[in-house]
Scaffold this motif. Structure first.
Motif, PDB file in Angstrom:
ATOM      1  N   ASP A  52       0.839  -1.204   0.000  1.00 11.10           N
ATOM      2  CA  ASP A  52       0.000   0.000   0.000  1.00 11.10           C
ATOM      3  C   ASP A  52       0.871   1.250   0.000  1.00 11.10           C
ATOM      4  O   ASP A  52       0.556   2.230  -0.677  1.00 11.10           O
ATOM      5  CB  ASP A  52      -0.902  -0.004   1.245  1.00 11.10           C
ATOM      6  N   ILE A  53       1.979   1.188   0.749  1.00 10.49           N
ATOM      7  CA  ILE A  53       2.832   2.368   0.915  1.00 10.49           C
ATOM      8  C   ILE A  53       4.305   1.977   0.866  1.00 10.49           C
ATOM      9  O   ILE A  53       4.714   0.949   1.420  1.00 10.49           O
ATOM     10  CB  ILE A  53       2.535   3.084   2.253  1.00 10.49           C
ATOM     11  N   LEU A  54       5.087   2.818   0.189  1.00 13.64           N
ATOM     12  CA  LEU A  54       6.543   2.721   0.212  1.00 13.64           C
ATOM     13  C   LEU A  54       7.067   3.904   1.017  1.00 13.64           C
ATOM     14  O   LEU A  54       6.793   5.055   0.693  1.00 13.64           O
ATOM     15  CB  LEU A  54       7.115   2.776  -1.210  1.00 13.64           C
ATOM     16  N   ILE A  55       7.792   3.612   2.078  1.00 11.70           N
ATOM     17  CA  ILE A  55       8.447   4.664   2.869  1.00 11.70           C
ATOM     18  C   ILE A  55       9.923   4.649   2.479  1.00 11.70           C
ATOM     19  O   ILE A  55      10.612   3.640   2.668  1.00 11.70           O
ATOM     20  CB  ILE A  55       8.278   4.420   4.378  1.00 11.70           C
ATOM     21  N   ILE A  56      10.396   5.750   1.909  1.00 10.32           N
ATOM     22  CA  ILE A  56      11.712   5.731   1.279  1.00 10.32           C
ATOM     23  C   ILE A  56      12.557   6.955   1.629  1.00 10.32           C
ATOM     24  O   ILE A  56      12.050   8.076   1.696  1.00 10.32           O
ATOM     25  CB  ILE A  56      11.545   5.592  -0.260  1.00 10.32           C
ATOM     26  N   ASP A  57      13.839   6.704   1.872  1.00 14.68           N
ATOM     27  CA  ASP A  57      14.803   7.772   2.122  1.00 14.68           C
ATOM     28  C   ASP A  57      15.203   8.391   0.784  1.00 14.68           C
ATOM     29  O   ASP A  57      14.923   7.829  -0.287  1.00 14.68           O
ATOM     30  CB  ASP A  57      16.021   7.187   2.843  1.00 14.68           C
ATOM     31  N   ILE A  58      15.861   9.552   0.820  1.00 11.43           N
ATOM     32  CA  ILE A  58      16.302  10.188  -0.427  1.00 11.43           C
ATOM     33  C   ILE A  58      17.691   9.716  -0.823  1.00 11.43           C
ATOM     34  O   ILE A  58      17.885   9.152  -1.896  1.00 11.43           O
ATOM     35  CB  ILE A  58      16.284  11.724  -0.294  1.00 11.43           C
ATOM     36  N   ARG A  59      18.673   9.945   0.032  1.00  9.89           N
ATOM     37  CA  ARG A  59      20.063   9.689  -0.339  1.00  9.89           C
ATOM     38  C   ARG A  59      20.436   8.241  -0.089  1.00  9.89           C
ATOM     39  O   ARG A  59      20.626   7.810   1.041  1.00  9.89           O
ATOM     40  CB  ARG A  59      20.985  10.636   0.413  1.00  9.89           C
ATOM     41  N   ASN A  76       2.472   4.196 -12.933  1.00  6.11           N
ATOM     42  CA  ASN A  76       1.086   4.242 -12.449  1.00  6.11           C
ATOM     43  C   ASN A  76       0.802   3.149 -11.417  1.00  6.11           C
ATOM     44  O   ASN A  76      -0.288   2.561 -11.392  1.00  6.11           O
ATOM     45  CB  ASN A  76       0.097   4.124 -13.611  1.00  6.11           C
ATOM     46  N   THR A  77       1.801   2.850 -10.595  1.00  4.60           N
ATOM     47  CA  THR A  77       1.586   1.865  -9.540  1.00  4.60           C
ATOM     48  C   THR A  77       0.592   2.394  -8.515  1.00  4.60           C
ATOM     49  O   THR A  77       0.488   3.603  -8.302  1.00  4.60           O
ATOM     50  CB  THR A  77       2.921   1.533  -8.843  1.00  4.60           C
ATOM     51  N   ALA A  78      -0.136   1.478  -7.904  1.00  4.04           N
ATOM     52  CA  ALA A  78      -1.116   1.882  -6.884  1.00  4.04           C
ATOM     53  C   ALA A  78      -0.439   2.205  -5.558  1.00  4.04           C
ATOM     54  O   ALA A  78      -1.044   2.810  -4.672  1.00  4.04           O
ATOM     55  CB  ALA A  78      -2.130   0.764  -6.684  1.00  4.04           C
ATOM     56  N   THR A  79       0.824   1.825  -5.415  1.00  4.12           N
ATOM     57  CA  THR A  79       1.562   2.094  -4.177  1.00  4.12           C
ATOM     58  C   THR A  79       1.796   3.589  -4.000  1.00  4.12           C
ATOM     59  O   THR A  79       2.230   4.274  -4.920  1.00  4.12           O
ATOM     60  CB  THR A  79       2.924   1.371  -4.201  1.00  4.12           C
ATOM     61  N   LYS A  80       1.508   4.076  -2.823  1.00  2.69           N
ATOM     62  CA  LYS A  80       1.722   5.496  -2.511  1.00  2.69           C
ATOM     63  C   LYS A  80       3.068   5.651  -1.799  1.00  2.69           C
ATOM     64  O   LYS A  80       3.427   4.810  -0.984  1.00  2.69           O
ATOM     65  CB  LYS A  80       0.580   6.020  -1.639  1.00  2.69           C
ATOM     66  N   CYS A  81       3.773   6.724  -2.125  1.00  4.97           N
ATOM     67  CA  CYS A  81       5.125   6.905  -1.604  1.00  4.97           C
ATOM     68  C   CYS A  81       5.214   8.037  -0.585  1.00  4.97           C
ATOM     69  O   CYS A  81       4.664   9.119  -0.800  1.00  4.97           O
ATOM     70  CB  CYS A  81       6.095   7.190  -2.747  1.00  4.97           C
ATOM     71  N   ILE A  82       5.909   7.756   0.506  1.00  3.13           N
ATOM     72  CA  ILE A  82       6.204   8.770   1.526  1.00  3.13           C
ATOM     73  C   ILE A  82       7.722   8.891   1.648  1.00  3.13           C
ATOM     74  O   ILE A  82       8.418   7.896   1.846  1.00  3.13           O
ATOM     75  CB  ILE A  82       5.614   8.386   2.894  1.00  3.13           C
ATOM     76  N   ILE A 118       0.985   8.027   7.686  1.00  2.00           N
ATOM     77  CA  ILE A 118       0.762   6.770   6.967  1.00  2.00           C
ATOM     78  C   ILE A 118      -0.730   6.535   6.731  1.00  2.00           C
ATOM     79  O   ILE A 118      -1.165   6.188   5.632  1.00  2.00           O
ATOM     80  CB  ILE A 118       1.377   5.593   7.752  1.00  2.00           C
ATOM     81  N   GLN A 119      -1.518   6.742   7.757  1.00  2.00           N
ATOM     82  CA  GLN A 119      -2.961   6.525   7.630  1.00  2.00           C
ATOM     83  C   GLN A 119      -3.593   7.530   6.672  1.00  2.00           C
ATOM     84  O   GLN A 119      -4.465   7.173   5.869  1.00  2.00           O
ATOM     85  CB  GLN A 119      -3.609   6.608   9.016  1.00  2.00           C
ATOM     86  N   THR A 120      -3.137   8.782   6.741  1.00  2.00           N
ATOM     87  CA  THR A 120      -3.671   9.818   5.850  1.00  2.00           C
ATOM     88  C   THR A 120      -3.373   9.492   4.392  1.00  2.00           C
ATOM     89  O   THR A 120      -4.255   9.551   3.522  1.00  2.00           O
ATOM     90  CB  THR A 120      -3.071  11.199   6.202  1.00  2.00           C
ATOM     91  N   VAL A 121      -2.133   9.141   4.112  1.00  2.00           N
ATOM     92  CA  VAL A 121      -1.728   8.817   2.740  1.00  2.00           C
ATOM     93  C   VAL A 121      -2.426   7.544   2.265  1.00  2.00           C
ATOM     94  O   VAL A 121      -2.886   7.463   1.122  1.00  2.00           O
ATOM     95  CB  VAL A 121      -0.186   8.671   2.649  1.00  2.00           C
ATOM     96  N   ASN A 122      -2.538   6.561   3.135  1.00  2.00           N
ATOM     97  CA  ASN A 122      -3.211   5.309   2.764  1.00  2.00           C
ATOM     98  C   ASN A 122      -4.678   5.544   2.397  1.00  2.00           C
ATOM     99  O   ASN A 122      -5.236   4.853   1.537  1.00  2.00           O
ATOM    100  CB  ASN A 122      -3.126   4.311   3.915  1.00  2.00           C
ATOM    101  N   ASN A 123      -5.283   6.541   3.034  1.00  3.28           N
ATOM    102  CA  ASN A 123      -6.692   6.862   2.756  1.00  3.28           C
ATOM    103  C   ASN A 123      -6.868   7.822   1.584  1.00  3.28           C
ATOM    104  O   ASN A 123      -7.965   8.320   1.340  1.00  3.28           O
ATOM    105  CB  ASN A 123      -7.345   7.459   4.011  1.00  3.28           C
TER     106      ASN A 123
END
Length: 224
Positions: A52-59, A76-82, A118-123
């Motif tokens: 559902d979500i990818l939590i990813i660092d920059i560097r 166009n993946t359904a996965t949302k990124c934070i 996480i919950q906000t982005v998932n929704n």
């Protein structure tokens, strides 16, 4: 049965991933289903596991987080990124938003806000921590600064051999006029911590240890 929010973590430091995983899995509705140490691994895992979500660092090595988010967005993946980063520089924030990130948090974010994001982005919403929101608002109100529709372009190697960002070049110029970090932060409407980070990165990239050497090298390579 409880519908878990399935998450993949991408950070090149295993200790950081372990800490985030422990924090997240105290929540009954969150499940970490994969870990990656760079952007390429993150893309492969997202395509394989469809979180559902990818939590990813920059560097990160091989491919940074912003590039990975941009590629996933194009797919166009359904996965949302934070984005979860220690950097609150304007360029990183704007590039991340341009790339398609639905959230941007700093690594000193508290657990409660992290879970809320996480919950906000998932929704289906977007979430930016307070300092990040200020950068976005200032950008929209300041047409002279880098716009959300324009990802900053890198200078060529001949004019910028140290691969300085546009913001770092701007900070460099102000440092060499004699302004303090506090004065620069007020002028650019960034936090003092952001300016301190830019100053540190300038010294590191240009391989200098003091203001005199910084000035000499900037003049030698016609950076200001």
């Amino acid at each position: 049965m409880l519908n878990h929010i399935k998450i993949i973590l991408a950070d090149d430091h295993s200790l950081v991933r372990d800490g985030i995983k422990v924090l997240l899995e105290t929540e009954s509705d969150i499940e970490v289903i994969g870990e990656a140490s760079n952007g390429k691994e993150a893309i492969a895992l997202v395509n394989e596991k469809n979180p559902d979500i990818l939590i990813i660092d920059i560097r990160m090595p091989e491919m940074n987080g912003i590039e990975a988010v941009e590629i996933l967005n194009r797919q166009n993946t359904a996965t949302k990124c934070i984005i979860l980063s220690m950097h609150d520089s304007e360029e990183y924030i704007l590039q991340s938003v341009n790339a398609g990130a639905k959230g941007y948090l700093l690594k000193d974010t508290g657990k409660q806000e992290f879970i809320k994001a996480i919950q906000t982005v998932n929704n289906g919403g977007k979430y930016y921590s307070g300092d990040i929101s200020n950068v976005l608002v200032n950008n929209l109100l300041n047409p002279t600064s880098t716009t959300l529709s324009e990802v900053p372009q890198k200078k060529t190697a001949t004019t910028n051999p140290f691969d300085l960002t546009n913001k770092e070049l701007q900070v460099l110029e102000l440092i060499l006029t004699g302004l303090t970090n506090k004065q620069i932060s007020e002028k650019l409407q960034n936090s003092k911590r952001t300016i301190e980070t830019h100053r540190f990165n300038l010294m590191r990239k240009m391989e200098v240890k003091n203001l005199i050497d910084l000035s000499k090298k900037a003049q030698e390579f016609h950076l200001v």
